[in-house]
Design a protein around this motif. Structure first.
Motif, PDB file in Angstrom:
ATOM      1  N   ALA A   1     -55.269 -47.016 105.754  1.00  0.00           N
ATOM      2  CA  ALA A   1     -56.512 -46.517 105.163  1.00  0.00           C
ATOM      3  C   ALA A   1     -56.534 -46.931 103.710  1.00  0.00           C
ATOM      4  O   ALA A   1     -55.616 -46.643 102.971  1.00  0.00           O
ATOM      5  N   ASN A   2     -57.553 -47.637 103.325  1.00  0.00           N
ATOM      6  CA  ASN A   2     -57.553 -48.061 101.923  1.00  0.00           C
ATOM      7  C   ASN A   2     -58.224 -47.020 101.030  1.00  0.00           C
ATOM      8  O   ASN A   2     -58.660 -45.963 101.470  1.00  0.00           O
ATOM      9  N   VAL A   3     -58.301 -47.374  99.790  1.00  0.00           N
ATOM     10  CA  VAL A   3     -58.790 -46.418  98.799  1.00  0.00           C
ATOM     11  C   VAL A   3     -60.204 -45.947  99.113  1.00  0.00           C
ATOM     12  O   VAL A   3     -60.549 -44.774  98.949  1.00  0.00           O
ATOM     13  N   THR A   4     -61.019 -46.853  99.586  1.00  0.00           N
ATOM     14  CA  THR A   4     -62.409 -46.486  99.894  1.00  0.00           C
ATOM     15  C   THR A   4     -62.456 -45.372 100.916  1.00  0.00           C
ATOM     16  O   THR A   4     -63.196 -44.399 100.765  1.00  0.00           O
ATOM     17  N   THR A   5     -61.693 -45.544 101.957  1.00  0.00           N
ATOM     18  CA  THR A   5     -61.661 -44.516 103.000  1.00  0.00           C
ATOM     19  C   THR A   5     -61.232 -43.181 102.419  1.00  0.00           C
ATOM     20  O   THR A   5     -61.830 -42.141 102.714  1.00  0.00           O
ATOM     21  N   LEU A   6     -60.209 -43.227 101.601  1.00  0.00           N
ATOM     22  CA  LEU A   6     -59.730 -41.984 101.026  1.00  0.00           C
ATOM     23  C   LEU A   6     -60.806 -41.356 100.150  1.00  0.00           C
ATOM     24  O   LEU A   6     -61.051 -40.152 100.204  1.00  0.00           O
ATOM     25  N   LYS A   7     -61.447 -42.199  99.381  1.00  0.00           N
ATOM     26  CA  LYS A   7     -62.486 -41.669  98.506  1.00  0.00           C
ATOM     27  C   LYS A   7     -63.607 -41.030  99.292  1.00  0.00           C
ATOM     28  O   LYS A   7     -64.214 -40.049  98.868  1.00  0.00           O
TER      29      LYS A   7
END
Lengths: 436, 575
Positions: free
Chosen positions: B50-56
């Motif tokens: 999961a990249n940063v976008t997903t986390l955000k």
């Protein structure tokens, strides 16, 4: 635009071979050529569409991390804090990507199918549980623990029950459960009894030791180790502190470096935290001959840390040889036998002694004394030859009555030298019954 | 690497999706903005899930790395994504306590992955913060590193299990296997060897009535074969790992490789591999041709098309290519030909059991030159293992001078058991380093039988004809024709025989614990197999599959390693 067709001539004629280090230096030049070829192409192209990179070569920030990755954003956060301000989180202009659920495995189906509880911890009302606890045997309890279900260890009050529980956990091969049970036993048993039981359960003991290490409970560890079963960890820990103590004392005085020897052979590093052997070597080097009473003397270190004779001699030998104190080396091996005669004896083979001396550039004079002490004839002969201890070689050939070899060897010694004459003498000796 | 007519691989991206879904679910259990603290070890694996976008998108505000110092976050909700280590939990407890001390109220959530340990809960309880945090498990077991490699990313497995004797991760590995079984099984046959493997075999549970993607499973403990990971790697990927350290399937190339002042992270897997040698030359030549073609005789339309499509693809490849060339140069500089050749020669001699005295001399010089402690140690271990711990000159090698250089002592007496050796060594040495190493050897608790095994299994190919690395006839190509990895050979043989029958002397030499189980009496299915190495395959090198079987191999491992990592994990003082 088509890719290169296989029938192209230069394609086929080029030399393609696997990359091995057996190739000669051409490899390097070939690489350079490749590099040149590749970078020259770059010169021709227009380099302005950097933004269209795919995932393979990721866009990088100044720190080298791919933009949009976790590590990148961690670094960004860290640096934004350092720069004093708390700006908003840097924005990333990529379209949001929702995970596609084309898998056919929905979350819920997976959750149901598994025996584990995925949902966050729920607190069951106490009343609901109490009725079941008393029914749970050690086997049941361990099973429940492995599955992450509610459990209770408090009902295991008798020592027998506790041990049954522990043994059950061990046979389940689950370190997590074993440690959990050990934690409970630690709390609910006196140290003596707990340790006693651990002594006879090796797997449980290992888990407990590991747990103590992680919890940094050195004191308990040392206590555990004082018990009458040998664990090298205990010795290590104890010795470690003693050694460190000593090293601090030695360091304090030696640091000033007043003695002659420190000027001649300045220290390269502090003695703190060095291993025992290194410390011993150091002591043999700089403090040889001091009385056993002083902390810095080799004798003191030897007895405090119960260093074997073998190890001691090895170390001392190295140190004294380095300093070229052949006299000291000599006295290392002198022992008085029961008749009162001095005899040379070594717990390590003399061939090793020779090797070490030779590495420290001992003169042949010194070497030959030790070569002559080697027991194994073959080894003795080969080392004598290697180190040019002519006398020894000659004597051995004489003892072996091997005339041929003696003649051969004569060719190796200097004409007219003492050895040459000696060989002549022997060859001329009628009384020797040569075998060849 | 594998065969004609082999069936395709199952789609392991499913594993990533499942993991991501579960993580999102857990994050949503703490609604609202939160700061996320991630364990250093988890950053790379997480990136692949999961990249940063997903986390955000799930209200994660700032990302921090877990470092054992006070937090600077101002958020009201802190979420910690960590491996279940006592040290980390203690730190979290400190964070909570210091907040309490200044009267600051926050919500704390700990996500343990792949599971929580009771010892961690105990720490929370003892520190009086158990009621202040919520904790969950993110059951992320399997990370696909490549089409056919799945890793648990648990490098601590080796040390904890084999050195400390702590079986905490055994269930974890079992759960991983069970998940695979559930998703891609059922497994029809399970073979294995090794203590750990045997335990795991008992674990297999639920079955699913479906066409299995994975048919046969082979479980093998790392300590069945220590020799292979200690050998120098000569395959490109292996070299890259040795020099640059591949982490989680990607490697970071520094400025000296990229010829700029930036570093670059590159993914290395089947899709992006650029192999040195053939592929490179081919590409290079093709480039030349492209360039020539470009120069003459292209009309505008063609050029436009070329630039738009071909060039883009080419550029990327071109960049990769120049990176790899740079890496090659770097490798060649570091492993100067002369040195490396001698090193390999020594290793091969050790494996063959040939000219041991020369090997010992070489090792001694290596130690004296103080080139690299880990390298010296590696060679000593290799010597010790291949010589079955006999003191054939080892005493000579382990002179005080050498040991002083390395800083440790491992003394062996012929014929003595390891426990006796341990107690002697324990008295002599007190450096933690040495203590740990002897622990490691003693925890193997058995003598190596490498020489005998090597003969029986014919691990050293006959030198007679030239060994053609381009057309390898057996698995030895991985070590430039000198040695077939023991574990791979074992697997090949067992699969061919469909069991261990007739192999008793081999299993005896490997200290037993072998088994073969057939589930539901099914025949070996369309020939897909899973290899599970309890802990590690050397990058690329151990992932060599028997060439003769008509099946595809998938490797499931607790972590990828190489000789340096192996030894460092033994020497490191883990907190």
């Amino acid at each position: 635009m088509t890719r290169a067709k296989p029938e192209d001539d230069d394609w086929n004629s080029s030399k393609i071979h696997a990359f091995t280090f057996d190739d000669d230096d051409d490899e390097f030049t070939k690489l350079k050529e490749s590099k040149r070829a590749v970078s020259s192409i770059l010169v021709d192209d227009d380099d302005d569409d950097d933004d269209d990179d795919d995932d393979d070569v990721e866009k990088v920030s100044w720190s080298g991390e791919p933009v949009g990755s976790i590590s990148w954003s961690v670094k960004e956060t860290a640096s934004s804090i350092r720069s004093g301000g708390e700006h908003g989180f840097p924005k990333i202009n990529t379209a949001p990507s929702l995970p596609k659920q084309g898998s056919g495995y929905s979350l819920s189906s997976l959750f149901k199918a598994s025996t584990r509880v995925y949902a966050p911890e729920l607190r069951k009302p106490k009343s609901e549980c109490k009725d079941y606890f008393s029914d749970w045997s050690p086997e049941e309890t361990v099973k429940r623990m492995r599955k992450g279900k509610v459990y209770s260890l408090e009902r295991f009050r008798s020592l027998q029950d506790k041990l049954l529980l522990l043994d059950e956990a061990v046979s389940a091969h689950d370190g997590n459960v074993i440690t959990a049970v050990l934690i409970y036993l630690k709390k609910s048993l006196s140290k003596e009894i707990f340790f006693q039981e651990l002594m006879v359960r090796e797997i449980a003991l290992r888990h407990y030791v590991h747990y103590l290490k992680e919890m940094e409970e050195q004191k308990t560890l040392v206590e555990l180790m004082k018990l009458p079963f040998s664990q090298d960890d205990a010795i290590h820990v104890q010795d470690h502190y003693t050694l460190l103590e000593r090293q601090i004392i030695i360091e304090a005085t030696d640091k000033k470096g007043e003695a002659e020897i420190f000027k001649k052979f300045p220290r390269k590093a502090s003695i703190l935290n060095m291993p025992i052997i290194t410390t011993l070597y150091y002591s043999c080097f700089y403090h040889y001959g001091e009385s056993e009473g002083t902390f810095s003397s080799p004798a003191n270190i030897r007895s405090t840390f119960r260093i074997s004779e073998k190890q001691y001699i090895l170390t001392a030998l190295g140190a004294r040889a380095k300093l070229k104190s052949w006299f000291d080396v000599d006295s290392l091996f002198n022992t008085k036998n029961w008749l009162g005669y001095t005899k040379k004896r070594s717990p390590i083979g003399f061939h090793r002694v020779v090797d070490i001396l030779q590495k420290n550039n001992a003169p042949v004079q010194v070497l030959k004394d030790y070569v002559s002490l080697i027991d194994d004839a073959e080894l003795k002969l080969s080392l004598a030859q290697k180190y040019k201890c002519h006398d020894i070689v000659i004597e051995m050939y004489r003892d072996l009555k091997d005339r041929q070899q003696l003649i051969v060897y004569q060719g190796k010694v200097e004409r007219g030298s003492h050895e040459d004459r000696k060989i002549d003498q022997l060859l001329g000796n009628m009384q020797i019954r040569w075998k060849n | 690497m594998c065969l004609r007519d082999a069936p395709g691989l199952p789609d392991f991206s499913l594993l990533k999706r499942l993991a991501r879904d579960q993580l999102i679910y857990l994050l949503e259990q703490l609604p609202g903005k939160k700061d996320l603290f991630i364990d250093a070890d988890l950053m790379s694996p997480l990136d692949r899930i999961a990249n940063v976008t997903t986390l955000k998108q799930h209200e994660v505000d700032k990302l921090y790395k877990v470092e054992l110092k006070p937090v600077v976050s101002v958020s009201d909700q802190l979420c910690f994504l960590i491996r279940p280590r006592i040290q980390t939990v203690k730190w979290i407890a400190d964070v909570v306590k210091s907040d309490k001390a200044v009267g600051r109220f926050r919500r704390y959530k700990i996500i343990f992955t792949p599971q929580k340990f009771y010892a961690c809960e105990t720490v929370l309880e003892e520190q009086g913060v158990y009621g202040d945090v919520t904790s969950d498990e993110w059951e992320f077991y399997l990370l696909p590193l490549d089409d056919d490699i799945i890793s648990l990313e648990l490098p601590e497995f080796f040390r904890d299990n084999f050195l400390e004797g702590d079986q905490r991760w055994v269930t974890t590995a079992g759960s991983a296997l069970r998940l695979l079984h559930f998703l891609f099984g059922p497994f029809s046959k399970v073979y294995g060897i090794g203590r750990c493997a045997k335990v795991k075999q008992v674990e297999d549970g639920e079955k699913k009535a479906q066409n299995p993607d994975i048919g046969n499973v082979f479980l093998i403990d790392r300590d069945v074969d220590f020799v292979t990971p200690l050998c120098s790697q000569v395959v490109y990927e292996g070299l890259v790992d040795d020099i640059f350290r591949i982490k989680c399937g990607s490697v970071e190339f520094g400025p000296d490789v990229t010829s700029t002042d930036k570093s670059l992270k590159v993914m290395l897997n089947s899709q992006d591999k650029v192999h040195v040698g053939e592929t490179q030359r081919k590409k290079e030549i093709w480039w030349e041709k492209q360039r020539k073609k470009k120069r003459c005789g292209m009309d505008i339309k063609q050029m436009k098309a070329f630039v738009a499509e071909e060039l883009k693809g080419l550029k990327q490849e071109h960049r990769l290519l120049s990176l790899h060339i740079g890496a090659c140069e770097s490798i060649m500089k570091k492993k100067t030909k002369q040195d490396f050749q001698e090193l390999l020669k020594t290793e091969h001699s050790l494996l063959e059991g040939f000219e041991i005295r020369e090997c010992i001399t070489y090792i001694e010089e290596h130690i004296n030159r103080q080139v690299s402690m880990i390298e010296s140690l590696r060679l000593l271990c290799l010597l010790s293992l291949t010589e079955n711990g006999e003191s054939y000159g080892i005493e000579h090698l382990l002179s005080f001078a050498n040991l002083r250089q390395i800083g440790l002592l491992v003394e062996q007496q012929p014929g003595e058991t390891l426990t006796v050796m341990e107690s002697k060594v324990g008295k002599l040495v007190n450096d933690k380093t040495a203590g740990k190493l002897t622990d490691a050897f003693s925890s193997l608790a058995k003598k190596s039988n490498f020489r005998a095994l090597s003969k029986r299994l014919m691990l050293i190919p006959k030198t007679g004809e030239e060994y053609d690395l381009r057309v390898p006839r057996d698995m030895a190509y991985i070590f430039s024709g000198a040695y077939i990895p023991l574990s791979c050979k074992l697997i090949e043989q067992v699969l061919e025989r469909d069991g261990w029958t007739g192999f008793e002397e081999v299993t005896r030499m490997l200290n037993g614990h072998e088994f073969a189980v057939t589930e539901r009496g099914e025949q070996a299915s369309e020939g897909r197999s899973v290899l599970m190495n309890e802990l590690l395959s050397s990058v690329n090198t151990n992932i060599t599959f028997p060439l003769a079987k008509g099946c595809k191999f998938i490797v499931l491992t607790t972590a990828i390693t190489n000789s340096s990592r192996l030894l460092e994990s033994l020497l490191d003082n883990q907190g």
